[in-house]
Design an enzyme around this catalytic site. Structure first.
Site, PDB file in Angstrom:
ATOM      1  N   GLU A 163       0.800  -1.239   0.000  1.00 21.49           N
ATOM      2  CA  GLU A 163       0.000   0.000   0.000  1.00 21.49           C
ATOM      3  C   GLU A 163       0.832   1.289   0.000  1.00 21.49           C
ATOM      4  O   GLU A 163       0.543   2.221   0.744  1.00 21.49           O
ATOM      5  CB  GLU A 163      -0.955   0.002   1.201  1.00 21.49           C
ATOM      6  CG  GLU A 163      -1.878  -1.201   1.220  1.00 21.49           C
ATOM      7  CD  GLU A 163      -2.861  -1.204   2.380  1.00 21.49           C
ATOM      8  OE1 GLU A 163      -2.805  -0.297   3.230  1.00 21.49           O
ATOM      9  OE2 GLU A 163      -3.701  -2.126   2.423  1.00 21.49           O
ATOM     10  N   GLU A 274      -5.954 -10.706  -1.448  1.00 22.73           N
ATOM     11  CA  GLU A 274      -6.821 -10.520  -0.269  1.00 22.73           C
ATOM     12  C   GLU A 274      -8.284 -10.449  -0.682  1.00 22.73           C
ATOM     13  O   GLU A 274      -9.041  -9.575  -0.261  1.00 22.73           O
ATOM     14  CB  GLU A 274      -6.422  -9.225   0.465  1.00 22.73           C
ATOM     15  CG  GLU A 274      -4.949  -9.163   0.812  1.00 22.73           C
ATOM     16  CD  GLU A 274      -4.539  -7.897   1.557  1.00 22.73           C
ATOM     17  OE1 GLU A 274      -5.414  -7.190   2.093  1.00 22.73           O
ATOM     18  OE2 GLU A 274      -3.327  -7.613   1.599  1.00 22.73           O
ATOM     19  N   SER A 617     -47.979 -29.710 -12.977  1.00 22.78           N
ATOM     20  CA  SER A 617     -47.417 -29.389 -11.665  1.00 22.78           C
ATOM     21  C   SER A 617     -48.480 -29.520 -10.570  1.00 22.78           C
ATOM     22  O   SER A 617     -49.045 -30.588 -10.386  1.00 22.78           O
ATOM     23  CB  SER A 617     -46.793 -27.993 -11.720  1.00 22.78           C
ATOM     24  OG  SER A 617     -46.027 -27.757 -10.579  1.00 22.78           O
TER      25      SER A 617
HETATM   26  C1  XIL Z   1      -6.210  -6.536   8.092  1.00 18.61           C
HETATM   27  C2  XIL Z   1      -6.532  -7.704   8.977  1.00 18.61           C
HETATM   28  O1  XIL Z   1      -7.407  -8.553   8.316  1.00 18.61           O
HETATM   29  C3  XIL Z   1      -7.142  -7.229  10.265  1.00 18.61           C
HETATM   30  O2  XIL Z   1      -7.293  -8.322  11.157  1.00 18.61           O
HETATM   31  C4  XIL Z   1      -6.254  -6.173  10.895  1.00 18.61           C
HETATM   32  O3  XIL Z   1      -6.878  -5.657  12.043  1.00 18.61           O
HETATM   33  C5  XIL Z   1      -5.987  -5.066   9.925  1.00 18.61           C
HETATM   34  O4  XIL Z   1      -5.427  -5.598   8.760  1.00 18.61           O
HETATM   35  N1  XIL Z   1      -4.916  -4.762   3.525  1.00 18.61           N
HETATM   36  C6  XIL Z   1      -3.936  -5.584   3.946  1.00 18.61           C
HETATM   37  C7  XIL Z   1      -4.184  -6.514   5.063  1.00 18.61           C
HETATM   38  O5  XIL Z   1      -2.882  -5.677   3.286  1.00 18.61           O
HETATM   39  O6  XIL Z   1      -3.034  -6.777   5.800  1.00 18.61           O
HETATM   40  C8  XIL Z   1      -5.271  -6.005   5.977  1.00 18.61           C
HETATM   41  O7  XIL Z   1      -5.526  -6.980   6.964  1.00 18.61           O
HETATM   42  C9  XIL Z   1      -6.472  -5.656   5.168  1.00 18.61           C
HETATM   43  C10 XIL Z   1      -6.183  -4.577   4.161  1.00 18.61           C
END
Ligand code: XIL
Length: 714
Positions: A163, A274, A617
């Site tokens: 990010e 993700e 039916s």
């Molecule tokens: C999230 C987790 O799922 C949560 O449990 C935590 O509190 C915050 O982070 N982008 C990412 C992940 O790269 O690491 C994040 O994960 C979600 C957004």
């Protein structure tokens, strides 16, 4: 035996329920294999896990069945592994890594450098001042190399930097990267360094740049630009991670496709890292809980399923560059978005959703199928209306004008799809094409616009599912037998008869054959019933019963007879009441009121041998019950997708002939074996299976066509 017949008929009826009906999610049986198996020729299917997941036997079962790549959801992030400089905490990360080692599953490492979930010691001193660049680099290097070395044996790739690209909008002249403390210290170079340190520690691991809003055109261009600059500078970056925190409204599949095309011009490896698809408009890496309602409606489920199905279709197309697709969490139970966002393919009880089956059950042949652009307006459209359209392969295309709507779903789609989701085109019109060719014949449908059920203003209306529905006709190869031709036509006229038992006038439509008005002959009568949710219009309006009769008579295939179509009172019964529906009231209306009315007002032969009852039916269930209750009234019985008779129950009725039929897609074996049993017992019985059709009107048109010639034969 009776019970089985009843269950069979109920199964028929349940098939008939409209796609948009509010039934809640269906229970899916426990899968025997996983997504990883379904996608073995495409890419790995991964999952992000927490420590609870790997310690719960039920979830472990799901993880091992479904996935072949694992990411630690939080345990390998900078802060959890090194909360204070030099103080490592490997407990959670080790537990997950050991789970993977023990089960022979390789991991995606997540993540080495991120502005979030990182100890501030990495980039600032105790007073909160940013560190000098060299000190920051030294911190970064020792952290990255400690963790990469520790998990080298089990981690096959790393999200090295997470990010780092700025969110939209980025105004001209502003940096394309996020203004994080790391960026403030070192500019873009910190990203390069992170990759170099990781590569030094494990030259075999694949190294990814990972980000969200990865398919948004402006941000994906910035992600591309960054990775391009890294490549040009000789930084060891292997791939791009698309986080894929999407929602049910976006991104569009064109945006995803465009982004993958763009990324694949600079990297050979793309992962979806993700994936989740939340049920609200929010998108991206921010943790936002669904606002407002906490229940998920059927139409939202349909939107989500559609988004998942279409996404995986795009991903399969790019299997040469996509090598892993990771879901962010095992199930809604643990989703970082909360259960009310309903984001995954496993629900809050860790049970697969309908969407799971849809993603898993893709047909590779359909991926290849090109839609032929020879669409024509459906023959059931209102005058001058172009849409819906149908093409020569049987695809249906819909277009709806609803400028302010946020979602438009057509209830018609391929089995299990929940419908066809329309998406806005460049002109702002809602457009969509069924995911594949539809069965030939007539189909009811409606629109769900922002959760409200409406008809498509493009089509005529047909009564079904207890309402006047929109209808579409997929031209059938054998449409000739119900076509309107230049042959003598009979009449369909409405009669209103007084019903003493229900204290009201009731309606019936009566088909009299072409010659009826020209002679004084008496005719046999078929009482022909519609199904659940339909009414007395169905058999001639969408069933074309009159045209089928006209054509059979013109071809000399039958001796003419009268057909009476009345309302079977089936709409007064709502689902739930289905299993204890009482046919007695209708039996009285039909046998004690309508039949005497017809015999008094038409030239009917008022004899059992010349009277038939048939129904489709639920009308078949009525037929079954009433014919057996009144053996003195009816000599001929017909059940069309409406169950079967067995020799024991018709014994002693003096039945002259029995027709039972259904579509090949609704369990035809039951029909075949029941017909055989009746024939073996010496009854005049015919079993018929309509090829390639389900619980729909083409089945019943064909059944009428097959049944009519056998009726009233001496
Ligand atoms: C999230 C987790 O799922 C949560 O449990 C935590 O509190 C915050 O982070 N982008 C990412 C992940 O790269 O690491 C994040 O994960 C979600 C957004």
């Amino acid at each position: 035996m009776k019970k089985t017949i009843f269950a069979g008929v109920c199964a028929f009826l349940l098939c008939a329920l409209p796609a948009g009906a509010q039934w809640g999610p269906r229970q899916i049986p426990e899968p025997t294999d996983g997504l990883k198996d379904a996608y073995k020729d495409y890419f790995k299917i991964g999952v992000a896990v927490n420590n609870r997941n790997v310690n719960d036997p039920d979830q472990v079962k799901v993880i091992l069945r479904e996935y072949n790549s694992i990411t630690a959801e939080n345990a390998m992030k900078p802060q959890p592994t090194e909360p204070k400089k030099g103080e490592f905490n490997w407990k959670d990360a080790d537990e997950i890594a050991n789970f993977c080692r023990a089960n022979g599953i390789k991991m995606r490492g997540h993540t080495l450098m991120w502005h979030s979930q990182i100890g501030t010691w990495m980039y600032q001193d105790e007073k909160g001042n940013l560190l000098p660049k060299e000190e920051f680099y030294a911190n970064m290097k020792h952290h990255i190399q400690a963790i990469v070395n520790r998990y080298k044996d089990v981690v096959y790739c790393w999200d090295v930097v997470n990010e780092a690209v700025a969110d939209s909008p980025v105004y001209p002249g502003r940096p394309e990267l996020r203004n994080s403390p790391m960026y403030q210290i070192a500019g873009e170079e910190f990203i390069y360094k992170a990759f170099e340190y990781a590569h030094e520690a494990d030259p075999t691991a694949l190294l990814y740049y990972n980000d969200y809003n990865d398919a948004e055109p402006a941000k994906s261009k910035r992600i591309y630009n960054l990775v391009k600059r890294m490549k040009d500078a000789g930084v060891p970056v292997d791939g791009i991670g698309m986080q894929a925190h999407y929602n049910v409204y976006g991104p569009s599949m064109k945006e995803v496709d465009d982004a993958i095309n763009l990324y694949s011009t600079i990297v050979d490896h793309i992962h979806l890292t993700e994936l989740d698809i939340r049920v609200n408009e929010d998108m991206g890496g921010g943790l936002r809980f669904r606002q407002g309602a906490t229940t998920v409606s059927d139409w939202e489920r349909t939107l989500q399923q559609d988004q998942y199905v279409n996404l995986f279709k795009v991903l399969r197309k790019h299997k040469d560059v996509i090598d892993c697709v990771t879901f962010w969490n095992v199930s809604d139970k643990d989703s970082w978005l909360g259960t009310s966002n309903y984001p995954l393919l496993f629900d809050e009880n860790v049970k697969p959703k309908q969407g799971y089956l849809a993603v898993k059950g893709f047909d590779p042949k359909m991926d290849e199928l090109e839609i032929i652009e020879d669409f024509k307006p459906s023959e059931l459209n209102q005058p001058g209306q172009q849409y819906p359209m149908v093409n020569s392969q049987g695809f249906a295309r819909f277009k709806v004008d609803a400028p302010k709507a946020t979602s438009v779903i057509v209830s018609l789609g391929l089995g299990g799809s929940g419908g066809t989701v329309l998406r806005k085109d460049e002109e702002g019109k809602w457009v969509g094409t069924t995911a594949g060719p539809m069965d030939e014949g007539f189909h009811y449908y409606h629109l769900t616009v922002d959760g409200g059920v409406l008809n498509d203003p493009g089509t005529n209306n047909y009564y079904g599912s207890t309402r006047w529905e929109s209808g579409i006709e997929i031209p059938a190869h054998d449409a000739d037998f119900y076509a309107m031709k230049n042959v003598p036509h009979g009449k369909v006229s409405q009669v209103l008869f007084w019903s003493e038992s229900t204290k009201q006038n009731r309606a019936a439509w009566v088909y009299t054959p072409p010659q009826y008005d020209k002679n004084k002959k008496k005719y046999p009568v078929l009482y022909l019933q519609h199904g659940w949710g339909e009414n007395e219009y169905a058999w001639w309006n969408q069933g074309h019963a009159n045209l089928i009769m006209d054509n059979l008579i013109a071809e000399g295939k039958i001796d003419p007879f009268i057909v009476v179509m009345t309302y079977g009172m089936t709409n007064d019964v709502r689902p739930g009441g289905l299993f204890n529906f009482d046919y007695k009231q209708f039996e009285t209306v039909l046998c004690d009121e309508l039949v005497p009315y017809i015999d008094a007002n038409f030239r009917s032969i008022a004899k059992k041998e010349s009277r038939a009852m048939a129904g489709l039916s639920m009308g078949g269930m009525e037929t079954h019950t009433i014919t057996l209750n009144r053996p003195e009234m009816f000599g001929w019985y017909g059940l069309l997708s409406g169950g079967t008779y067995n020799p024991d129950e018709v014994k002693g009725t003096g039945v002259k002939g029995i027709f039972i039929g259904c579509g090949s897609k609704e369990g035809p074996d039951m029909i075949r074996s029941a017909a055989k049993a009746l024939q073996d017992a010496g009854y005049n019985a015919k079993g018929y299976v309509s090829e390639g059709t389900a619980h729909e009107f083409l089945t019943w048109r064909r059944c009428l066509y097959e049944m009519a010639p056998m009726l009233f034969k001496k």
